[in-house]
Motif scaffolding. Structure first.
Motif, PDB file in Angstrom:
ATOM      1  N   ASP B 181       0.839  -1.194   0.000  1.00 61.09           N
ATOM      2  CA  ASP B 181       0.000   0.000   0.000  1.00 61.09           C
ATOM      3  C   ASP B 181       0.879   1.251   0.000  1.00 61.09           C
ATOM      4  O   ASP B 181       0.641   2.204  -0.735  1.00 61.09           O
ATOM      5  N   LEU B 182       1.913   1.206   0.825  1.00 58.55           N
ATOM      6  CA  LEU B 182       2.843   2.332   0.896  1.00 58.55           C
ATOM      7  C   LEU B 182       3.576   2.487  -0.437  1.00 58.55           C
ATOM      8  O   LEU B 182       3.728   3.597  -0.951  1.00 58.55           O
ATOM      9  N   ALA B 183       4.006   1.369  -1.018  1.00 51.58           N
ATOM     10  CA  ALA B 183       4.683   1.413  -2.314  1.00 51.58           C
ATOM     11  C   ALA B 183       3.776   2.052  -3.364  1.00 51.58           C
ATOM     12  O   ALA B 183       4.212   2.893  -4.150  1.00 51.58           O
ATOM     13  N   ALA B 184       2.489   1.673  -3.336  1.00 49.19           N
ATOM     14  CA  ALA B 184       1.542   2.239  -4.303  1.00 49.19           C
ATOM     15  C   ALA B 184       1.400   3.744  -4.096  1.00 49.19           C
ATOM     16  O   ALA B 184       1.221   4.502  -5.043  1.00 49.19           O
ATOM     17  N   SER B 185       1.513   4.177  -2.848  1.00 47.43           N
ATOM     18  CA  SER B 185       1.408   5.608  -2.546  1.00 47.43           C
ATOM     19  C   SER B 185       2.628   6.378  -3.037  1.00 47.43           C
ATOM     20  O   SER B 185       2.595   7.594  -3.118  1.00 47.43           O
ATOM     21  N   LEU B 186       3.709   5.667  -3.324  1.00 45.27           N
ATOM     22  CA  LEU B 186       4.975   6.331  -3.643  1.00 45.27           C
ATOM     23  C   LEU B 186       5.343   6.254  -5.116  1.00 45.27           C
ATOM     24  O   LEU B 186       6.442   6.635  -5.507  1.00 45.27           O
ATOM     25  N   ILE B 187       4.425   5.747  -5.937  1.00 45.46           N
ATOM     26  CA  ILE B 187       4.738   5.566  -7.366  1.00 45.46           C
ATOM     27  C   ILE B 187       5.224   6.871  -7.983  1.00 45.46           C
ATOM     28  O   ILE B 187       6.197   6.899  -8.726  1.00 45.46           O
ATOM     29  N   MET B 188       4.567   7.966  -7.647  1.00 46.07           N
ATOM     30  CA  MET B 188       4.936   9.245  -8.242  1.00 46.07           C
ATOM     31  C   MET B 188       5.940  10.003  -7.390  1.00 46.07           C
ATOM     32  O   MET B 188       6.150  11.192  -7.605  1.00 46.07           O
ATOM     33  N   ALA B 189       6.565   9.339  -6.421  1.00 49.31           N
ATOM     34  CA  ALA B 189       7.476  10.003  -5.504  1.00 49.31           C
ATOM     35  C   ALA B 189       6.844  11.302  -4.989  1.00 49.31           C
ATOM     36  O   ALA B 189       7.349  12.390  -5.215  1.00 49.31           O
ATOM     37  N   PRO B 190       5.699  11.192  -4.329  1.00 51.18           N
ATOM     38  CA  PRO B 190       4.936  12.390  -3.975  1.00 51.18           C
ATOM     39  C   PRO B 190       5.678  13.236  -2.955  1.00 51.18           C
ATOM     40  O   PRO B 190       6.450  12.714  -2.156  1.00 51.18           O
ATOM     41  N   ARG B 191       5.437  14.536  -3.015  1.00 46.66           N
ATOM     42  CA  ARG B 191       6.093  15.411  -2.056  1.00 46.66           C
ATOM     43  C   ARG B 191       5.360  15.409  -0.725  1.00 46.66           C
ATOM     44  O   ARG B 191       5.918  15.783   0.292  1.00 46.66           O
ATOM     45  N   ILE B 192       4.103  14.999  -0.767  1.00 46.92           N
ATOM     46  CA  ILE B 192       3.319  14.982   0.469  1.00 46.92           C
ATOM     47  C   ILE B 192       2.653  13.625   0.616  1.00 46.92           C
ATOM     48  O   ILE B 192       2.045  13.116  -0.326  1.00 46.92           O
ATOM     49  N   LEU B 193       2.784  13.070   1.789  1.00 45.66           N
ATOM     50  CA  LEU B 193       2.235  11.744   2.023  1.00 45.66           C
ATOM     51  C   LEU B 193       1.277  11.798   3.211  1.00 45.66           C
ATOM     52  O   LEU B 193       1.616  12.331   4.271  1.00 45.66           O
ATOM     53  N   PHE B 194       0.080  11.275   3.011  1.00 43.86           N
ATOM     54  CA  PHE B 194      -0.897  11.189   4.098  1.00 43.86           C
ATOM     55  C   PHE B 194      -0.912   9.762   4.629  1.00 43.86           C
ATOM     56  O   PHE B 194      -1.132   8.818   3.870  1.00 43.86           O
ATOM     57  N   LEU B 195      -0.702   9.629   5.895  1.00 42.29           N
ATOM     58  CA  LEU B 195      -0.742   8.304   6.517  1.00 42.29           C
ATOM     59  C   LEU B 195      -1.850   8.322   7.562  1.00 42.29           C
ATOM     60  O   LEU B 195      -1.730   8.974   8.591  1.00 42.29           O
ATOM     61  N   ASP B 196      -2.942   7.617   7.262  1.00 39.28           N
ATOM     62  CA  ASP B 196      -4.072   7.612   8.184  1.00 39.28           C
ATOM     63  C   ASP B 196      -4.011   6.345   9.038  1.00 39.28           C
ATOM     64  O   ASP B 196      -4.318   5.261   8.562  1.00 39.28           O
ATOM     65  N   GLU B 197      -3.620   6.511  10.266  1.00 42.85           N
ATOM     66  CA  GLU B 197      -3.457   5.388  11.191  1.00 42.85           C
ATOM     67  C   GLU B 197      -2.741   4.225  10.502  1.00 42.85           C
ATOM     68  O   GLU B 197      -3.296   3.131  10.354  1.00 42.85           O
ATOM     69  N   PRO B 198      -1.506   4.466  10.092  1.00 43.75           N
ATOM     70  CA  PRO B 198      -0.832   3.487   9.227  1.00 43.75           C
ATOM     71  C   PRO B 198      -0.547   2.151   9.901  1.00 43.75           C
ATOM     72  O   PRO B 198      -0.334   1.164   9.211  1.00 43.75           O
ATOM     73  N   THR B 199      -0.540   2.110  11.209  1.00 44.60           N
ATOM     74  CA  THR B 199      -0.174   0.837  11.841  1.00 44.60           C
ATOM     75  C   THR B 199      -1.328   0.211  12.622  1.00 44.60           C
ATOM     76  O   THR B 199      -1.138  -0.777  13.309  1.00 44.60           O
ATOM     77  N   THR B 200      -2.532   0.792  12.488  1.00 50.61           N
ATOM     78  CA  THR B 200      -3.674   0.209  13.173  1.00 50.61           C
ATOM     79  C   THR B 200      -3.886  -1.215  12.678  1.00 50.61           C
ATOM     80  O   THR B 200      -3.918  -1.460  11.477  1.00 50.61           O
ATOM     81  N   GLY B 201      -3.995  -2.135  13.617  1.00 48.98           N
ATOM     82  CA  GLY B 201      -4.257  -3.520  13.254  1.00 48.98           C
ATOM     83  C   GLY B 201      -3.021  -4.327  12.887  1.00 48.98           C
ATOM     84  O   GLY B 201      -3.125  -5.484  12.542  1.00 48.98           O
ATOM     85  N   LEU B 202      -1.851  -3.701  12.959  1.00 48.96           N
ATOM     86  CA  LEU B 202      -0.627  -4.453  12.669  1.00 48.96           C
ATOM     87  C   LEU B 202      -0.027  -4.996  13.961  1.00 48.96           C
ATOM     88  O   LEU B 202      -0.157  -4.395  15.020  1.00 48.96           O
ATOM     89  N   ASP B 203       0.669  -6.123  13.836  1.00 53.10           N
ATOM     90  CA  ASP B 203       1.380  -6.635  14.999  1.00 53.10           C
ATOM     91  C   ASP B 203       2.649  -5.795  15.184  1.00 53.10           C
ATOM     92  O   ASP B 203       3.005  -4.999  14.321  1.00 53.10           O
ATOM     93  N   PRO B 204       3.324  -5.963  16.336  1.00 51.80           N
ATOM     94  CA  PRO B 204       4.480  -5.085  16.604  1.00 51.80           C
ATOM     95  C   PRO B 204       5.526  -5.118  15.504  1.00 51.80           C
ATOM     96  O   PRO B 204       6.123  -4.093  15.183  1.00 51.80           O
ATOM     97  N   ARG B 205       5.732  -6.272  14.874  1.00 52.37           N
ATOM     98  CA  ARG B 205       6.734  -6.336  13.825  1.00 52.37           C
ATOM     99  C   ARG B 205       6.302  -5.520  12.607  1.00 52.37           C
ATOM    100  O   ARG B 205       7.077  -4.743  12.050  1.00 52.37           O
TER     101      ARG B 205
END
Lengths: 277, 353
Positions: B181-205
């Protein structure tokens, strides 16, 4: 900020958008084709189901069916089943659009500088493609069962055109319903309701054999219009009916889908544009 | 093997065929209003209502370029609504929002090519492979088929997804899906990145993986707006933090500034015997600020003015009272305490949506 780290500027201007509709729609269509390639079983099941219905009604029930106007029931059934399959495509479209909307991938599409209409256009191209293949398979199955067209290839092709027109109208109703409901719960209602609506038509039996008012409603069903018209074009037996709708099936087979499109196409497009409001 | 995201490219470090066709490096003169001086994100008086409930109630926010800004708040505070408006997915009822210098309502396409969005739910096609996803998004960014394929390969490599092959994303782990998902957000090497609760639901790793990826991205000069309800996450990643509650910013500053607002450092005393809790609180109260007690943790804590004086006086007071302590520690306040201080209620209370 140094020039070396400045990000991508927008290629082109707003004039680019017209070309984007085409390329983006093609990309969205490719996406659907890739889904098919990954789910061949699902595709085959989708194609086999209407053939199964054809066999069930043709052989299991068909023996007990007598047409009021006379004629072979297989010859009557095949066009009806073709029309019904096109109409049931509404459900397939609705499921596909609802799943997309709930998947979150739509959010990425909408946050990208793509032509927003491409999402819907790609869906229509795919569904029309799928339905065309389905029609071919069913026509093949019909021929194997002894059904024939008797009025020339040109009329037969016109009949196929009318079937695809009905499918196209159903497609936009399906998109609209998916956008309005946006939840899988509505599937079930549509999945169930589509059966009585589909059967309240001339697809399987002549409306003349139904109780009076039901027969009248059935004659006006868009599916009756299309199946009546294509029976005429294929030279197959037609339902005995003297209502205005039954007598003017060829006209209604064009008017009904167009009328549905005039209503639901703008509604669906508007709904899609209003997702952000 | 343990996949860890490789360093994320800066726009300039990724020469792609796309870069040749649409120069990824180098500003196009005149496309940006006042390039270099505008803040990355400028929000004024943003309002949005869902029915009678105001999700945003006059929110103001300015994020300078090249910084990481944390939006911290509980469920229902308006964080996601803000991100959806800034990423052109949602129209506000009132107020203005400019991203990369462009108004999100008037010039959404200009905004869209300059942003990347990582929402709460993975915005990728679960039925396709990672490569198919990235190629599809690259085409939709109008890179052209070949450039999209090259860019997809680079990003898969960079996010340690190159060996996923034809596997459908639906079979990925949570962390892998987030990285894609993050890679898809970076296809255009954007200057601004919005991360909406990027780690919600992820395990510690998975959480650590995403944090690493965000950090390397920030080193490349990307502006990041990060929403989170994890106080630790804002503390770890953000240069500045806005605390949001009820659709408006109720406090903002650096992590240290916010903590200072609660009254500086705190002293924690963990007791041997929970029965001492009351007496320890009294002893602590005499040498430090008003104490709070946590019976489950057998801990008493209080704000202190001067670290060393407080430490010695606490040890002396406990000894005088004959209380045995298992541990005494000085620490900075947590953002939980900041939130409690600002709103008079805990940050993590269950809110019914």
């Amino acid at each position: 900020m140094s020039t070396a780290t400045a990000p991508a500027p927008v290629p082109g201007t707003r004039f680019r958008t017209a070309g984007w509709v085409l390329t983006d729609s093609w990309t969205m269509t490719r996406r659907g084709l890739a889904h098919w390639a990954r789910q061949p079983v699902q595709v085959v099941v989708g194609l086999v189901f209407p053939v199964m219905m054809l066999v069930m009604f043709g052989y299991f029930l068909g023996g007990g069916m007598a047409l009021p106007g006379g004629g072979d029931y297989q010859e009557y059934l095949v066009p009806g089943m073709l029309a019904l399959t096109m109409a049931f495509g509404l459900e397939a479209t609705m499921v596909a659009v609802t799943q997309d909307l709930n998947k979150g991938v739509i959010d990425r599409f909408r946050s990208m500088p793509m032509a927003p209409s491409a999402v819907l256009i790609g869906r229509s191209v795919l569904d029309m493609l799928e339905s065309s293949v389905s029609l071919l398979v069913m026509i093949g199955a019909g021929l194997a069962m002894g059904w024939r067209w008797h009025s020339g290839l040109d009329n037969a092709l016109y009949a196929v055109g009318l079937l695809l027109l009905l499918r196209f109208a159903m497609l936009w109703i399906g998109i609209h319903l998916a956008l309005v409901a946006g939840k899988p719960e509505l599937f079930q209602a549509v999945q169930i309701l589509i059966w009585p609506v589909g059967f309240l038509s001339s697809a399987f039996v002549s409306p003349a054999s139904m109780p009076g008012w039901m027969g009248a409603v059935a004659e006006w069903n868009p599916m009756s219009a299309t199946s009546g018209a294509i029976r005429q074009l294929f030279g197959n037996p037609r339902p005995a009916g003297d209502g205005w709708a039954a007598q003017h099936a060829e006209l209604l087979a064009v008017v009904w889908p167009l009328a549905l499109l005039v209503v639901f196409f703008p509604l669906a497009v508007r709904r899609f544009g209003r997702l952000g409001k | 093997m343990s996949p860890s995201p490789a360093p994320v490219p800066t726009p300039a470090a990724v020469p792609t065929p796309a870069a040749a066709r649409f120069p990824v490096a180098g500003p196009a003169p005149g496309t940006d209003p006042a390039p270099g001086t505008d803040p990355a994100i400028a929000v004024e008086g943003l309002r949005k209502k869902y029915g009678p409930k105001a999700a945003l109630d006059g929110l103001d926010l300015t994020v300078p370029r090249g910084t990481v800004h944390g939006i911290l708040g509980p469920n229902g505070a308006g964080k996601t609504t803000l991100v959806r408006i800034l990423s052109t997915l949602l129209r506000p009822d009132a107020g203005t929002a400019r991203v990369a210098g462009f108004d999100v309502l008037r010039r959404p396409d200009e905004v869209r090519v300059r942003i990347g969005l990582l929402g709460q739910h993975a915005a990728v096609d679960e039925e396709l492979s990672g490569r198919q996803n990235l190629e599809m998004f690259g085409r939709l960014y109008h890179l052209g088929a070949r450039a999209a394929a090259v860019r997809a390969g680079e990003l898969l490599e960079r996010f340690a997804l190159a060996d996923t092959g034809r596997k459908a994303v639906g079979g990925y782990s949570g962390g892998m899906r987030r990285r894609l998902d993050l890679a898809a957000s970076l296809i255009m090497a954007p200057r601004i990145l919005f991360l909406d609760e990027p780690t919600t639901g992820l395990d510690p790793r998975g959480r650590t993986e995403v944090w690493q990826a965000v950090r390397s991205l920030v080193e490349g000069g990307t502006t990041v707006l990060l929403t989170t309800q994890y106080l630790e996450e804002a503390d770890q990643l953000a240069d500045r933090i806005s605390v949001v509650d009820g659709g408006r910013v109720i406090a903002d500053g650096t992590s240290d500034e916010l903590k200072a607002e609660v009254g500086g450092d705190r002293i924690d005393v963990v007791l041997h015997d929970p029965a001492d809790l009351g007496r320890a609180a009294a002893a602590l109260g005499a040498v430090a600020g008003p104490p709070t007690a946590d019976a489950d943790a057998r801990r008493v804590s209080a704000p202190v003015a001067d670290r060393m004086t407080a430490l010695t006086e606490t040890v002396r007071a406990l000894a005088a009272a004959g209380i045995e302590a298992r541990d005494i520690a000085l620490r900075r306040p947590t953002l939980d305490e900041v939130f409690l201080h600002l709103t008079h209620r805990p940050a993590m209370e269950e809110t019914t949506a």
